[in-house]
Design an enzyme around this catalytic site. Structure first.
Site, PDB file in Angstrom:
ATOM      1  N   GLY A   1       0.778  -1.242   0.000  1.00 56.52           N
ATOM      2  CA  GLY A   1       0.000   0.000   0.000  1.00 56.52           C
ATOM      3  C   GLY A   1       0.803   1.282   0.000  1.00 56.52           C
ATOM      4  O   GLY A   1       0.356   2.305  -0.511  1.00 56.52           O
TER       5      GLY A   1
ATOM      6  N   ASP B   1       0.620   3.513   4.386  1.00 51.29           N
ATOM      7  CA  ASP B   1      -0.466   4.253   3.751  1.00 51.29           C
ATOM      8  C   ASP B   1      -1.510   4.676   4.765  1.00 51.29           C
ATOM      9  O   ASP B   1      -1.936   5.823   4.784  1.00 51.29           O
ATOM     10  CB  ASP B   1      -1.093   3.412   2.616  1.00 51.29           C
TER      11      ASP B   1
ATOM     12  N   ASP C   1      -5.218   1.954  10.778  1.00 55.40           N
ATOM     13  CA  ASP C   1      -6.614   1.579  11.012  1.00 55.40           C
ATOM     14  C   ASP C   1      -6.746   0.925  12.386  1.00 55.40           C
ATOM     15  O   ASP C   1      -7.055   1.587  13.369  1.00 55.40           O
ATOM     16  CB  ASP C   1      -7.054   0.669   9.855  1.00 55.40           C
TER      17      ASP C   1
ATOM     18  N   LYS D   1      -7.426   6.613  10.366  1.00 53.81           N
ATOM     19  CA  LYS D   1      -8.883   6.576  10.528  1.00 53.81           C
ATOM     20  C   LYS D   1      -9.237   7.055  11.920  1.00 53.81           C
ATOM     21  O   LYS D   1      -8.495   6.832  12.873  1.00 53.81           O
ATOM     22  CB  LYS D   1      -9.410   5.160  10.309  1.00 53.81           C
TER      23      LYS D   1
ATOM     24  N   PHE E   1     -14.083   2.870   4.459  1.00 55.95           N
ATOM     25  CA  PHE E   1     -13.173   2.105   3.615  1.00 55.95           C
ATOM     26  C   PHE E   1     -12.806   2.937   2.390  1.00 55.95           C
ATOM     27  O   PHE E   1     -13.684   3.406   1.670  1.00 55.95           O
ATOM     28  CB  PHE E   1     -13.795   0.770   3.194  1.00 55.95           C
TER      29      PHE E   1
ATOM     30  N   ASP F   1      -5.914  -0.338  -1.666  1.00 55.32           N
ATOM     31  CA  ASP F   1      -6.617  -1.252  -2.565  1.00 55.32           C
ATOM     32  C   ASP F   1      -7.884  -1.833  -1.977  1.00 55.32           C
ATOM     33  O   ASP F   1      -8.094  -1.831  -0.765  1.00 55.32           O
ATOM     34  CB  ASP F   1      -5.698  -2.426  -2.886  1.00 55.32           C
TER      35      ASP F   1
ATOM     36  N   ARG G   1      -5.323   0.659  -6.789  1.00 51.29           N
ATOM     37  CA  ARG G   1      -4.157   1.335  -6.196  1.00 51.29           C
ATOM     38  C   ARG G   1      -3.692   2.508  -7.057  1.00 51.29           C
ATOM     39  O   ARG G   1      -3.065   3.436  -6.574  1.00 51.29           O
ATOM     40  CB  ARG G   1      -2.986   0.348  -6.057  1.00 51.29           C
TER      41      ARG G   1
HETATM   42  P1  IMP Z   1      -4.003  -1.735  10.480  1.00 55.76           P
HETATM   43  O1  IMP Z   1      -2.979  -2.829  10.619  1.00 55.76           O
HETATM   44  O2  IMP Z   1      -5.390  -2.225  10.842  1.00 55.76           O
HETATM   45  O3  IMP Z   1      -3.635  -0.439  11.139  1.00 55.76           O
HETATM   46  O4  IMP Z   1      -4.192  -1.449   8.944  1.00 55.76           O
HETATM   47  C1  IMP Z   1      -3.159  -1.103   8.183  1.00 55.76           C
HETATM   48  C2  IMP Z   1      -3.233  -1.736   6.818  1.00 55.76           C
HETATM   49  O5  IMP Z   1      -4.542  -2.202   6.466  1.00 55.76           O
HETATM   50  C3  IMP Z   1      -2.905  -0.668   5.812  1.00 55.76           C
HETATM   51  O6  IMP Z   1      -1.519  -0.665   5.553  1.00 55.76           O
HETATM   52  C4  IMP Z   1      -3.719  -1.055   4.614  1.00 55.76           C
HETATM   53  O7  IMP Z   1      -2.982  -1.928   3.807  1.00 55.76           O
HETATM   54  C5  IMP Z   1      -4.915  -1.786   5.163  1.00 55.76           C
HETATM   55  N1  IMP Z   1      -6.099  -0.905   5.260  1.00 55.76           N
HETATM   56  C6  IMP Z   1      -6.624  -0.358   6.375  1.00 55.76           C
HETATM   57  N2  IMP Z   1      -7.714   0.403   6.107  1.00 55.76           N
HETATM   58  C7  IMP Z   1      -7.878   0.338   4.761  1.00 55.76           C
HETATM   59  C8  IMP Z   1      -8.831   0.946   3.853  1.00 55.76           C
HETATM   60  O8  IMP Z   1      -9.757   1.693   4.203  1.00 55.76           O
HETATM   61  N3  IMP Z   1      -8.665   0.643   2.542  1.00 55.76           N
HETATM   62  C9  IMP Z   1      -7.666  -0.160   2.080  1.00 55.76           C
HETATM   63  N4  IMP Z   1      -6.760  -0.732   2.890  1.00 55.76           N
HETATM   64  C10 IMP Z   1      -6.862  -0.484   4.225  1.00 55.76           C
HETATM   65 MG    MG Z   2      -0.713  -1.831   4.003  1.00 57.66          MG
END
Ligand code: IMP
Ligand code: MG
Length: 182
Positions: free
Chosen positions: A45, A101, A104, A132, A153, A160, A166
C-alpha cells in the site's frame, strides 16, 4: 474503474500539498547528525506515497522493504497483520523512517515497529499518510501524519480493494456495487 467511485475524499492536489509539508518536516528533523535516512515503505500500500515523498526529500537515503498482509483478498476489515517478507539490509546505527499508507486497527505498526527496533537502528520513526478516526488508531504513536479521515473504507493512491484501485490518483470511497464479489 471511474464508475466504481462514490466520492473523492482527499483529492490529488491536497495529497501533493500535504506530502510536500511532511517532507519539509522530515528534512528539518533529519538534517542534523548523519543527515542520512533509511526509508522503509510497507508493501504494497505505501508504494505510491513513498515514491512521491522520497523525491521531495533531499537527504542521502537508502530503502528497505517490508511486506505485510492484513486485508487479504476482498476484505474490508483487518484479518490480522502478517509479515510476509523483508529486505531490510543492515539497519545498525541507521535512522529509519517507516512509511505506511493508512493506520486503522494499528496492528501493522504494532507488528513492524518492534521488528525494526530489534535490529539496533539509531532511531525508528513512523510516517503514515492517513489515520482513521478510531480510538485504537489514535493510541498508536505516529511521528508524521498526513490526514485524519472518518472510519470509512477507502482506495486509491496505493490503497486497494482486493488488490485493485491502487493506481487511482485521488483517495476515494467506492460504491456498494464495487464492493461485491465479481
Ligand atoms: P491496520 O494494521 O489495521 O492499522 O491497517 C493497516 C493496513 O490495512 C494498511 O496498511 C492497509 O494496507 C490496510 N487498510 C486499512 N484500512 C484500509 C482501507 O480503508 N482501505 C484499504 N486498505 C486499508
Ligand atoms: Mg498496508
Amino acid at each position: 474503474m471511474q464508475q466504481d467511485i462514490e466520492r473523492i475524499l482527499i483529492s490529488r492536489e491536497r495529497i501533493a500539498l500535504r506530502v510536500h509539508e511532511l517532507a519539509e518536516q522530515i528534512m528539518a528533523d533529519h538534517s542534523g547528525s548523519t543527515g542520512e535516512i533509511t526509508l522503509v515503505p510497507i508493501l504494497t500500500g505505501a508504494i505510491v506515497f513513498c515514491a512521491d515523498l522520497m523525491r521531495q526529500l533531499s537527504l542521502r537515503m537508502r530503502i528497505g522493504l517490508l511486506t505485510v498482509s492484513s486485508y487479504p483478498g476482498a476484505s474490508l476489515r483487518t484479518q490480522g497483520s502478517n509479515l510476509l517478507s523483508q529486505q531490510l539490509g543492515d539497519l545498525r546505527g541507521r535512522h529509519v523512517l517507516l512509511i505506511d499508507d493508512i493506520l486503522d486497527s494499528g496492528g501493522t505498526l504494532k507488528l513492524v515497529v518492534p521488528v525494526l527496533q530489534s535490529m539496533a537502528p539509531a532511531s525508528v520513526k513512523t510516517c503514515v499518510l492517513v489515520r482513521k478516526d478510531r480510538a485504537v488508531a489514535r493510541e498508536v504513536h505516529v511521528d508524521y501524519l498526513g490526514f485524519e479521515i472518518p472510519d470509512e473504507f477507502i482506495v486509491g493512491y496505493g490503497l486497494d480493494y482486493d488488490n485493485y484501485y491502487r493506481n487511482l490518483p485521488d483517495i476515494v470511497t467506492l460504491r456498494k456495487s464495487a464492493l461485491e464479489p465479481r
